[in-house]
Design an enzyme around this catalytic site. Structure first.
Site, PDB file in Angstrom:
ATOM      1  N   ASP A   1       3.770 -39.723   8.314  1.00 42.98           N
ATOM      2  CA  ASP A   1       3.352 -40.737   7.333  1.00 42.98           C
ATOM      3  C   ASP A   1       3.275 -42.109   8.001  1.00 42.98           C
ATOM      4  O   ASP A   1       3.668 -43.130   7.414  1.00 42.98           O
ATOM      5  CB  ASP A   1       4.277 -40.762   6.109  1.00 42.98           C
TER       6      ASP A   1
ATOM      7  N   ARG B   1      -6.257 -46.148   9.000  1.00 46.72           N
ATOM      8  CA  ARG B   1      -6.762 -47.392   8.384  1.00 46.72           C
ATOM      9  C   ARG B   1      -8.234 -47.710   8.629  1.00 46.72           C
ATOM     10  O   ARG B   1      -8.703 -48.739   8.166  1.00 46.72           O
ATOM     11  CB  ARG B   1      -5.931 -48.606   8.828  1.00 46.72           C
TER      12      ARG B   1
HETATM   13  C1  NCD Z   1       1.236 -45.292   2.356  1.00 46.10           C
HETATM   14  C2  NCD Z   1       0.241 -46.238   3.010  1.00 46.10           C
HETATM   15  O1  NCD Z   1       0.640 -47.325   3.441  1.00 46.10           O
HETATM   16  O2  NCD Z   1      -0.956 -45.875   3.088  1.00 46.10           O
HETATM   17  N1  NCD Z   1       2.549 -45.872   2.365  1.00 46.10           N
HETATM   18  C3  NCD Z   1       3.718 -45.211   2.288  1.00 46.10           C
HETATM   19  O3  NCD Z   1       4.787 -45.842   2.173  1.00 46.10           O
HETATM   20  N2  NCD Z   1       3.781 -43.897   2.340  1.00 46.10           N
HETATM   21  C4  NCD Z   1       0.703 -45.029   1.012  1.00 46.10           C
HETATM   22  C5  NCD Z   1       1.657 -44.385   0.089  1.00 46.10           C
HETATM   23  O4  NCD Z   1       1.899 -43.178   0.251  1.00 46.10           O
HETATM   24  O5  NCD Z   1       2.157 -45.078  -0.792  1.00 46.10           O
END
Ligand code: NCD
Length: 431
Positions: free
Chosen positions: A306, A64
């Site tokens: 992720d 972020r």
């Molecule tokens: C990701 C994010 O929050 O950056 N979120 C997610 O659920 N994987 C972006 C995304 O891939 O939609």
């Protein structure tokens, strides 16, 4: 005075060398010095009953920074990573500004070096601003060390642009295009997997086909170009089957799965808990089982967390207003141990391979992922496979949106050594 640590009596599991044996691992000044018995005057870390493995590598995380430092910073994300046993992470490019040029990549690299808690290998955007139209400055980003490009959050919408990107990276043996496989038009407004539970909850769904259409198209473009393609966070059984066939055919394709897609099903969304709202959506037990089988048989190559931190006030809203994402760095290893290794679906060695050596190869992290041998940099994790713990805040992450909150996991990281420094000791961050 040299710094010496002896990890005494650990079960060393190292997929890169095939090693699985009890040994004493001596680290001197940041380098693995020996696996023979005998300490000299080292600081002894008792590891009887514990597992020592190469430090974990997360090929898919969101730190972020720059832009949303209220959700996470490179430093807090790297601390969460270290607590989860990671010594290297690849933050995605969907920051603000987007990491689509060398200047932003340098900024993230500098922040990572300043934090000094794990190695940071930034992902560069495929297209300018992740807008899907114009290819970003891939060449200048490769010069800064970027080895993986992705518009994560979105698929590249235009197959011609994808063709150009895959063709371009053929000039570099070790560079890969990583795709978020969701067709934005078909997935539009979808809150969860489209099926029985989305109908009963009255939430708009995303059909499996919104992923599978992109997987099929991308495999076709990979075949056309011969470029290296990596498919992020697969969620559907049909995608696994397509990747299996593509690999049998000899395409240069690799694939990823997340701990949450390997653990949960769309039934878990019956609570309307927004921490289960993720992209792509968590699907049925049949899909989850196909992902597990794909990871076990080598169709899926790596586990990526992720890790997607979001602010409390963003997640504590109506389901359709919440942004997608769950954090994952602090729970990934334990989730894999609990839900795949413990029930016998994955061997311990394969678990470490998909969490460490395979992602290290993917992102070009040559000093991570083993082998654990004299002369190698000391990037290591030690965990207790038997400790049970309940996932609950606070987290080292600035955010607390974990889909695993309230669940019991078995297996806990005790020590993380990053370049010879014990950044986590006895389960606690040292700084
Ligand atoms: C990701 C994010 O929050 O950056 N979120 C997610 O659920 N994987 C972006 C995304 O891939 O939609």
């Amino acid at each position: 005075m040299s710094e010496r640590y002896l990890f005494a009596g650990a079960r060393v599991i190292d997929p890169a060398s095939g090693r699985d044996e009890v040994a004493d691992v001596l680290v001197v000044d940041g380098t693995i010095a020996s696996l023979e018995h005998g300490a000299g005057n080292a600081r002894v870390i008792g590891c009887t009953g514990l597992i020592l493995a190469p430090g974990l590598v997360d090929p898919h995380t969101h730190l972020r920074e720059p832009g949303r430092e209220d959700k996470e910073t490179v430093e807090t994300g790297c601390r969460a990573a270290a607590l989860g046993g990671y010594t290297a992470v690849s933050p995605m490019a969907n920051t603000d500004p987007v990491a689509d040029n060398a200047a932003v990549i340098h900024e993230v690299l500098d922040l990572g070096a300043k934090a000094g808690l794990s190695d940071v290998f930034p992902v560069g955007a495929i297209t300018r601003g992740i807008e899907g139209e114009v290819i970003a400055e891939l060449g200048e980003m490769v010069e800064t060390g970027v080895r993986i490009f992705s518009d994560d959050g979105h698929a590249v919408p235009n197959p011609r642009v994808l063709r150009n990107a895959l063709t371009y990276v053929k000039a570099f043996d070790d560079v890969v295009i990583a795709e978020h496989c969701e067709d934005d038009a078909l997935a539009q407004d979808g809150q969860m997997h489209e099926g029985y539970h989305s109908y009963s909850l009255g939430l708009a769904g995303k059909p499996r086909e919104s992923e599978e259409i992109v997987v099929a198209r991308d495999l076709a473009v990979a075949r056309l170009t011969g470029g290296r393609l990596h498919l992020l966070h697969l969620s559907s059984a049909g995608s696994v089957q397509m990747v299996r066939r593509a690999k049998a055919e000899g395409l240069r394709v690799t694939a990823e799965v997340t701990p949450h897609h390997l653990t949960f099903t769309d039934e878990d969304l019956l609570t309307y808990d927004t921490n289960f709202k993720v992209n792509p959506p968590i699907r049925t037990a049949e899909d989850r089982d196909a992902l597990r089988a794909g990871l076990s048989d080598g169709t899926i190559d790596v586990v990526g967390t992720d890790h997607a931190p979001h602010a409390v006030e963003e997640k504590e809203v109506e389901f359709d207003q919440a942004p997608p994402g769950t954090i994952g760095l602090e729970t990934a290893l334990a989730a894999i141990l609990t839900h795949l290794v413990e029930p016998g679906l994955l061997s311990l060695a394969r678990a470490i391979e998909v969490l460490s050596s395979a992602p290290a190869r993917l992102i070009g992290a040559a000093e991570h992922g083993g082998p654990i041998e004299p002369g190698r940099p000391a990037n290591l994790v030690v965990f207790d496979p038997d400790v049970e713990w309940v996932v609950e805040p606070p987290f080292a992450s600035k955010s607390r949106n974990s889909a695993f909150t309230g669940t019991t996991l078995k297996g806990k990281v005790l020590h993380t050594m990053y370049r010879g420094e014990l950044v986590v000791a006895d389960g606690k961050a040292q700084r």
